[in-house]
Design a protein around this motif. Structure first.
Motif, mmCIF file in Angstrom:
data_model
loop_
_atom_site.group_PDB
_atom_site.id
_atom_site.type_symbol
_atom_site.label_atom_id
_atom_site.label_comp_id
_atom_site.label_asym_id
_atom_site.label_seq_id
_atom_site.Cartn_x
_atom_site.Cartn_y
_atom_site.Cartn_z
ATOM 1 N N PHE A 88 0.851 -1.187 0.000
ATOM 2 C CA PHE A 88 0.000 0.000 0.000
ATOM 3 C C PHE A 88 0.890 1.241 0.000
ATOM 4 C CE2 PHE A 88 -2.469 -3.331 2.236
ATOM 5 C CZ PHE A 88 -3.392 -3.528 1.224
ATOM 6 N N GLN A 91 0.953 4.230 2.618
ATOM 7 C CA GLN A 91 1.015 3.925 4.046
ATOM 8 C C GLN A 91 2.419 3.500 4.442
ATOM 9 O OE1 GLN A 91 -2.659 1.494 3.969
ATOM 10 N NE2 GLN A 91 -3.292 2.826 5.617
ATOM 11 N N LEU A 99 -1.600 -4.015 8.658
ATOM 12 C CA LEU A 99 -2.724 -4.420 7.809
ATOM 13 C C LEU A 99 -2.653 -5.911 7.483
ATOM 14 C CD1 LEU A 99 -2.942 -1.277 5.556
ATOM 15 C CD2 LEU A 99 -4.850 -2.274 6.830
ATOM 16 N N PHE A 102 -4.569 -7.682 9.932
ATOM 17 C CA PHE A 102 -5.925 -7.126 10.115
ATOM 18 C C PHE A 102 -6.910 -8.118 10.747
ATOM 19 C CE2 PHE A 102 -10.205 -6.023 8.582
ATOM 20 C CZ PHE A 102 -10.308 -4.727 9.036
ATOM 21 N N ARG B 168 -5.847 7.575 9.932
ATOM 22 C CA ARG B 168 -4.424 7.376 10.225
ATOM 23 C C ARG B 168 -4.172 6.524 11.437
ATOM 24 N NH1 ARG B 168 -0.978 12.556 8.353
ATOM 25 N NH2 ARG B 168 -2.210 12.955 6.507
ATOM 26 N N ILE B 171 -7.059 0.907 13.079
ATOM 27 C CA ILE B 171 -6.811 -0.156 12.101
ATOM 28 C C ILE B 171 -7.936 -0.174 11.063
ATOM 29 C CG2 ILE B 171 -7.863 -1.978 13.526
ATOM 30 C CD1 ILE B 171 -4.804 -2.456 11.248
ATOM 31 N N TYR B 172 -9.156 0.199 11.481
ATOM 32 C CA TYR B 172 -10.263 0.235 10.524
ATOM 33 C C TYR B 172 -10.053 1.363 9.508
ATOM 34 C CZ TYR B 172 -12.554 -3.110 13.547
ATOM 35 O OH TYR B 172 -12.830 -4.229 14.269
ATOM 36 N N LYS B 174 -7.149 2.496 8.625
ATOM 37 C CA LYS B 174 -6.072 2.026 7.731
ATOM 38 C C LYS B 174 -6.630 1.085 6.680
ATOM 39 C CE LYS B 174 -2.836 2.647 11.376
ATOM 40 N NZ LYS B 174 -1.666 2.429 12.122
ATOM 41 N N ALA B 175 -7.628 0.289 7.070
ATOM 42 C CA ALA B 175 -8.252 -0.627 6.111
ATOM 43 C C ALA B 175 -8.960 0.166 5.006
ATOM 44 C CB ALA B 175 -9.244 -1.546 6.829
ATOM 45 N N VAL B 177 -8.034 3.170 3.937
ATOM 46 C CA VAL B 177 -6.977 3.706 3.070
ATOM 47 C C VAL B 177 -6.409 2.592 2.183
ATOM 48 C CG1 VAL B 177 -4.752 4.886 3.007
ATOM 49 C CG2 VAL B 177 -6.418 5.475 4.776
ATOM 50 N N ALA B 178 -6.246 1.403 2.766
ATOM 51 C CA ALA B 178 -5.721 0.270 1.993
ATOM 52 C C ALA B 178 -6.662 -0.051 0.830
ATOM 53 C CB ALA B 178 -5.549 -0.959 2.888
ATOM 54 N N ALA B 186 -6.157 -5.242 -0.630
ATOM 55 C CA ALA B 186 -6.838 -5.076 0.656
ATOM 56 C C ALA B 186 -7.662 -6.318 0.977
ATOM 57 C CB ALA B 186 -7.720 -3.829 0.629
#
Lengths: 240, 299
Positions: A88, A91, A99, A102, B168, B171-172, B174-175, B177-178, B186
């Motif tokens: 990614f 990031q 991630l 996750f 930022r 974790i959600y 970030k998910a 953004v991924a 993703a």
């Protein structure tokens, strides 16, 4: 651990795989070799749910996972480090690794100690540690490959699929990638490795499958494949 | 000089409203490369639901300020649900079948339906929205500023910063953004990217609904209030770039301020022209937007 039976898959109306069967036993490293366009990447994509198989069954640890969407398959413990790395870019290295974990961080897989695993990855790939705050898009190709592998490992996977981890890397880095794979094998990580460097892949693997035009043309313990005259001639070059 | 400052102040206020709506466009575009063209109607519905709620709460003999604060979470939840409905009915199928234009018509159609429904429930007349803050203007060196105008700027910035922090830090986020970076990859991380897209639609409509109750006390509320705002915010999203948060704020401010200046110094009939001329200029000279990264679609 991972069993693929008579897998048929493709893109739209183009069928690429015409009935593939592969078995990856627990703790073993299995490699899938073959020329460009033979269907190696498509096999991995079908196994991890990136494309939907049109026939055949895929079992992970005995459970039928055929046709599940990729996030469900990942949650069941199959990690896929895809062709072209696919990190990614916007990031940081650390965020990419998080991630990878996750499903563990969000409760769909046992959490374990993700912090300790992060440190383990930095131990395995010291270069990533130096660059932990850097955006993944700014890494070199080799570093991105390390990151893609480390990210997949952060799942604590039952099975790890590695697609062409050596692609586009300088010879020295290719060596590094293979020595990492050898170290993962020592730790009894169950792996299915797709490689264009057939000789090196067979060197490190327990079992091998040779693919040709969407079918398996030869298979067996990798020592045996290395000495198979047909495989030698087609994929290993005269020097071997 | 004072007139100019006055015009800029009110331009900034309306510009921030544009920016929040445009922010909503950006949220869904990032994850799914699709937009909700009914974003203006999401704003209108949010404002009207807010109006009914705040009047009900005031009827319970709450003060206007307390009623406004209590109303906000209800409007937020309404916006989240409304956005999810839009995604489910109008967008999901189009994404699945990789339709290039299906979602455009579908979201426009849903917007029209929402407007019709609103006309039937709340009528066609513009309604007054009770202001939670004193309506008397503050005098800053001769420039009059309504307290609600300050609340608009702070509320708009607050919302955008909150979403940015979520993206930022958690974790959600970030998910999300991924998913915006690379949807397939993703999915391989175990992220349910379809759910992420639904969530981005929910959040996008929530932002619009919030913009609706922010702007309602200084304008009027009604079924037709959303159309022009939604369209201008779209222009802002294009001017600023669909990938840049700063771009939206700058784009919103440019449009808001030039509108006011043109309206005063040239003619209110030409109020909308400079912004749209700017839009055309940006499209021909820098199609990715003033702050956007150039992306060339590979065919």
């Amino acid at each position: 651990m991972l069993q693929v039976e008579n897998l048929v898959a493709g893109y739209g109306k183009v069928q690429v795989l015409h009935g593939i069967s592969i078995a990856v036993p627990q703790g073993k490293l299995v490699t899938l070799i073959g020329s460009n366009g033979a269907g190696k990447t498509t096999t991995l994509r079908a196994v991890s749910g990136m494309i939907e198989p049109s026939a055949g069954t895929i079992r992970l640890g005995g459970d039928n996972i055929t046709g599940l969407p990729s996030h469900r398959i990942t949650q069941r413990g199959l990690a896929h480090s895809p062709e072209g790395r696919r990190v990614f870019p916007t990031q940081s290295v650390t965020d990419n690794l998080l991630l990878g974990a996750f499903p563990r961080l969000t409760g769909s897989r046992p959490k374990g100690d993700t912090g300790a695993d992060l440190e383990k990855m930095f131990e395995l790939f010291p270069r990533l540690k130096e660059r932990r705050e850097q955006l993944a898009g700014t890494l070199s190709g080799g570093e991105q490959q390390m990151l893609a592998m480390a990210r997949a490992l952060m799942l604590n996977p039952d099975v790890l699929l590695l697609d062409e981890p050596s692609m586009g890397l300088a010879p020295k880095l290719v060596e590094e990638v293979f020595s990492t794979i050898a170290r993962l094998k020592e730790r009894k990580t169950t792996m299915l490795l797709v490689e264009q460097f057939a000789a090196a892949a067979l060197e490190v693997a327990d079992f091998g499958y040779v693919m040709e035009n969407g079918r398996i043309s030869a298979s067996g313990p990798s020592a045996q494949l290395r000495n198979d005259p047909a495989v030698k001639a087609a994929y290993l070059g005269a020097a071997h | 000089m004072q007139v100019l400052a006055q015009l800029i102040v009110s331009g900034v206020t309306v510009g921030m409203i544009y920016a929040v709506i445009a922010f909503g466009y950006q949220l869904t575009f990032a994850t799914s490369k699709t937009l909700n063209f009914g974003q203006g109607d999401a704003l209108m519905l949010g404002a009207l639901v807010g109006l009914t709620t705040i009047n009900f709460l005031i009827g319970l003999s709450l003060g206007t300020f307390a009623a406004y604060l209590l109303m906000l979470p209800i409007v937020f939840i309404f916006g989240l649900i409304q956005g999810s409905v839009v995604e489910f009915l109008g967008v999901r199928q189009a994404i699945k079948t990789k339709s290039e234009a299906g979602w455009i018509m579908a979201t426009i159609a849903l917007g029209i339906i929402f407007k019709n429904v609103a006309e039937n429930i709340w009528g066609r007349d513009a309604l007054r929205f009770p202001s939670p803050l004193p309506e008397a203007s503050l005098d800053v060196n001769g420039v009059r500023i309504q307290p609600m105008e300050i609340a608009i700027v702070l509320g708009a910035l607050g919302l955008m910063i909150a979403v940015e922090i979520f993206n930022r830090r958690s974790i959600y986020g970030k998910a999300v953004v991924a998913t915006a970076n690379d949807r397939d990859a993703a999915g391989l991380m175990g992220i349910d990217t379809r759910l992420v897209i639904t969530f981005s639609y929910a959040l996008s409509s929530m932002a619009a609904a919030f913009a609706g109750v922010l702007v309602a006390p200084v304008t009027l509320t009604g079924a037709t209030m959303g159309a022009a705002l939604g369209l201008k915010a779209f222009a802002v999203a294009i001017i600023g770039g669909l990938s840049s948060g700063i771009g939206l704020i700058v784009g919103g401010l440019i449009l808001g301020v030039t509108e006011n200046l043109t309206g005063y110094y040239i003619s209110s009939g030409y109020k909308d022209v400079p912004g749209l001329v700017l839009l055309l200029l940006v499209l021909s000279l820098k199609p990715a937007g003033l702050f956007g990264k150039t992306a060339i679609k590979k065919v």
